[in-house]
Design a protein around this motif. Structure first.
Motif, PDB file in Angstrom:
ATOM      1  N   LYS A 163      -7.037   6.696  -6.242  1.00 26.79           N
ATOM      2  CA  LYS A 163      -5.906   7.522  -6.691  1.00 26.79           C
ATOM      3  C   LYS A 163      -5.895   7.554  -8.223  1.00 26.79           C
ATOM      4  O   LYS A 163      -6.520   6.726  -8.867  1.00 26.79           O
TER       5      LYS A 163
ATOM      6  N   PHE B 194      -2.894  13.409   4.073  1.00 28.80           N
ATOM      7  CA  PHE B 194      -3.599  12.229   4.555  1.00 28.80           C
ATOM      8  C   PHE B 194      -2.857  11.688   5.786  1.00 28.80           C
ATOM      9  O   PHE B 194      -1.635  11.770   5.865  1.00 28.80           O
TER      10      PHE B 194
ATOM     11  N   SER C 121       0.857  -1.194   0.000  1.00 30.06           N
ATOM     12  CA  SER C 121       0.000   0.000   0.000  1.00 30.06           C
ATOM     13  C   SER C 121       0.889   1.238   0.000  1.00 30.06           C
ATOM     14  O   SER C 121       2.108   1.138   0.168  1.00 30.06           O
ATOM     15  N   GLY C 122       0.257   2.381  -0.141  1.00 30.17           N
ATOM     16  CA  GLY C 122       1.007   3.635  -0.048  1.00 30.17           C
ATOM     17  C   GLY C 122       1.522   3.857   1.364  1.00 30.17           C
ATOM     18  O   GLY C 122       2.626   4.365   1.562  1.00 30.17           O
ATOM     19  N   THR C 123       0.712   3.472   2.334  1.00 31.66           N
ATOM     20  CA  THR C 123       1.126   3.584   3.733  1.00 31.66           C
ATOM     21  C   THR C 123       2.358   2.730   3.986  1.00 31.66           C
ATOM     22  O   THR C 123       3.341   3.184   4.583  1.00 31.66           O
TER      23      THR C 123
ATOM     24  N   ASP D  98       6.320  11.782  -0.390  1.00 31.38           N
ATOM     25  CA  ASP D  98       5.011  11.147  -0.367  1.00 31.38           C
ATOM     26  C   ASP D  98       4.296  11.555  -1.652  1.00 31.38           C
ATOM     27  O   ASP D  98       3.702  12.629  -1.755  1.00 31.38           O
TER      28      ASP D  98
ATOM     29  N   ALA E 248       1.914   9.788  -3.121  1.00 33.01           N
ATOM     30  CA  ALA E 248       0.722   8.930  -3.219  1.00 33.01           C
ATOM     31  C   ALA E 248      -0.373   9.560  -4.074  1.00 33.01           C
ATOM     32  O   ALA E 248      -1.202   8.851  -4.637  1.00 33.01           O
ATOM     33  N   GLN E 249      -0.367  10.899  -4.181  1.00 28.78           N
ATOM     34  CA  GLN E 249      -1.393  11.561  -4.994  1.00 28.78           C
ATOM     35  C   GLN E 249      -0.803  12.100  -6.288  1.00 28.78           C
ATOM     36  O   GLN E 249      -1.456  12.883  -6.974  1.00 28.78           O
TER      37      GLN E 249
ATOM     38  N   SER F 194       0.877   5.220  -4.043  1.00 26.25           N
ATOM     39  CA  SER F 194      -0.260   4.416  -3.603  1.00 26.25           C
ATOM     40  C   SER F 194      -1.099   4.032  -4.814  1.00 26.25           C
ATOM     41  O   SER F 194      -1.334   4.858  -5.702  1.00 26.25           O
TER      42      SER F 194
HETATM   43  C1  LIG Z   1      -3.509   7.756  -0.103  1.00 32.00           C
HETATM   44  C2  LIG Z   1      -2.374   8.374   0.561  1.00 32.00           C
HETATM   45  C3  LIG Z   1      -1.477   7.626   1.342  1.00 32.00           C
HETATM   46  C4  LIG Z   1      -1.695   6.177   1.719  1.00 32.00           C
HETATM   47  O1  LIG Z   1      -1.879   5.326   0.662  1.00 32.00           O
HETATM   48  P1  LIG Z   1      -2.655   3.929   0.918  1.00 32.00           P
HETATM   49  O2  LIG Z   1      -2.380   3.176  -0.338  1.00 32.00           O
HETATM   50  O3  LIG Z   1      -4.101   4.264   1.075  1.00 32.00           O
HETATM   51  O4  LIG Z   1      -2.092   3.290   2.098  1.00 32.00           O
HETATM   52  C5  LIG Z   1      -0.382   8.278   1.880  1.00 32.00           C
HETATM   53  N1  LIG Z   1      -0.179   9.583   1.678  1.00 32.00           N
HETATM   54  C6  LIG Z   1      -1.030  10.342   0.953  1.00 32.00           C
HETATM   55  C7  LIG Z   1      -0.727  11.794   0.756  1.00 32.00           C
HETATM   56  C8  LIG Z   1      -2.161   9.762   0.386  1.00 32.00           C
HETATM   57  O5  LIG Z   1      -2.995  10.521  -0.323  1.00 32.00           O
END
Ligand SMILES: *Cc1c(COP(=O)(O)O)cnc(C)c1O
Length: 377
Positions: A193, A86, A59-61, A164, A166-167, A188
């Motif tokens: 996303k 997030f 996952s992104g986390t 980060d 993820a977005q 992520s």
């Molecule tokens: C979605 C997101 C994450 C976490 O990603 P997951 O795949 O949901 O665990 C981390 N940081 C940001 C900024 C995000 O938008």
């Protein structure tokens, strides 16, 4: 008219045949964890982002957690980040035993403000400065943070930089893609996303052979070779199914990004033409390639009333994010209070994300802007 915040069914329709074929192949092979589909995606993401390595994770986390672990950041260390993101960004820092220290954001981009970072770092005690090990800039909403300044700062303080992203897959800062500027880039594939799997998934990019090696081992319980453990890792692996699905989608990512950017432009034109600038601020677009994972406007007043009115008109919106992280209950122990990061606190009360996914029609965008006009009239 209905305008949901996101409608993934429309996207699925266009790629259904390809997805069904590749998933069926995997079902037939009964090979589900890591393997060739994950390796292919890793190569493609590394090429797409312009990095030497990419490591598929769960996952992104987990991408954030495993990057911190791979950098050796843990118990008692300090990591700087934004309070306006997030939860996972700061949650990951805590999960490895480190402490998040926040700095305020830029009011125009909602990304971390380099000046505030410097102020916060300078104010740390000498003991804390010794524990300061990393910084996590977030490319919020799909626009890169001001990485030149962030990286200069990181160099001065000898910090590991974890983006980060993820977005922000596909967003650019100058010539550089998100995830290729820091020591690590975290992505992520959460379904909502801009590049989403059919479940959880993520990726870490890096140029460092050493970090890559650490990531490879850590995602598999630290085993090297199998059943021999020098370090404690975890199960941070990416599934073959998710990797294969993301690989199919990656081919279309640039065309979807183009659609998002066109929709953002359409909003700008219509909102300006309607004279709504008095009531709202449009998202700032710097010299970077903003990929509009979210299209977020800033309402001077009556944000929550507008949101309700739009909802009653069939329009989905979202607030990213209603509570800045320094005011979250679980972070009470960090000792922050209201007023510590006024820009982030203001954003939490005034921002609103409008639908911007690429399949949105012009009629739908016009409808959204008409309703915003109707509300303020
Ligand atoms: C979605 C997101 C994450 C976490 O990603 P997951 O795949 O949901 O665990 C981390 N940081 C940001 C900024 C995000 O938008």
């Amino acid at each position: 008219m209905k305008v949901p915040l996101l409608d993934l069914k429309l996207q699925y329709k266009t790629i259904k045949e390809e997805i069904l074929k590749v998933t069926q192949d995997i079902f037939e092979s009964q090979y589900f964890i890591l393997g060739p589909h994950v390796e292919t995606l890793e190569k493609d993401i590394a090429r797409y982002c312009g990095t030497k390595h990419a490591v598929g994770v769960s996952s992104g986390t987990d991408a954030l957690i495993i990057s911190l672990m791979a950098a050796g950041i843990g118990d008692g260390d300090i990591v700087l980040t934004s309070p306006y993101t997030f939860f996972a960004t700061a949650g990951s820092i805590c999960r490895v035993g480190a402490k998040p220290v926040f700095a305020d954001i830029d009011p125009e981009t909602c990304n971390i403000d380099p000046e505030s970072i410097s102020r916060v770092a300078d104010a740390l005690s000498s003991k804390e400065k010794k524990r300061l090990k990393g910084i996590i800039p977030v490319h919020l909403y799909g626009q890169s943070a001001e990485m030149d300044t962030v990286l200069d700062f990181a160099k001065d303080y000898n910090l590991v930089t974890i983006e980060d992203a993820a977005q922000a897959i596909g967003s650019e800062y100058g010539e550089k893609r998100a995830g290729s500027m820091g020591d690590f880039g975290c992505f992520s594939f959460f379904p909502s996303k801009n590049l989403g799997a059919f479940g959880d998934g993520g990726m870490v990019t890096t140029d460092s052979d050493e970090f890559n090696h650490n990531l490879q081992i850590l995602r598999n319980h630290g085993a090297e070779p199998k059943y021999y453990h020098k370090i404690v890792g975890g199960n941070f692996r990416l599934d073959a199914l998710q990797a294969a699905i993301v690989s199919v989608k990656l081919k279309y990512l640039d065309s979807w990004t183009k659609g998002r950017r066109e929709n953002a432009l359409k909003y700008r034109e219509l909102i300006t033409a309607a004279g709504l600038d008095k009531f709202l601020t449009l998202p700032e677009e710097r010299e970077t390639r903003h990929i509009y994972n979210q299209f977020v406007i800033n309402l001077t007043e009556k944000r929550d009333e507008l949101r309700l009115f739009l909802q009653e008109s069939g329009i989905g919106t979202e607030i990213y994010y209603p509570v800045p992280l320094h005011l979250q209950e679980c972070f009470k122990g960090l000792g922050y209070k209201k007023g510590d990061f006024p820009v982030a606190e203001y954003a939490a009360e005034h921002t609103l994300a409008l639908p911007v996914y690429s399949e949105l029609s012009n009629d739908q965008i016009e409808y959204v802007v008409d309703k915003i006009s109707a509300f303020y009239r």
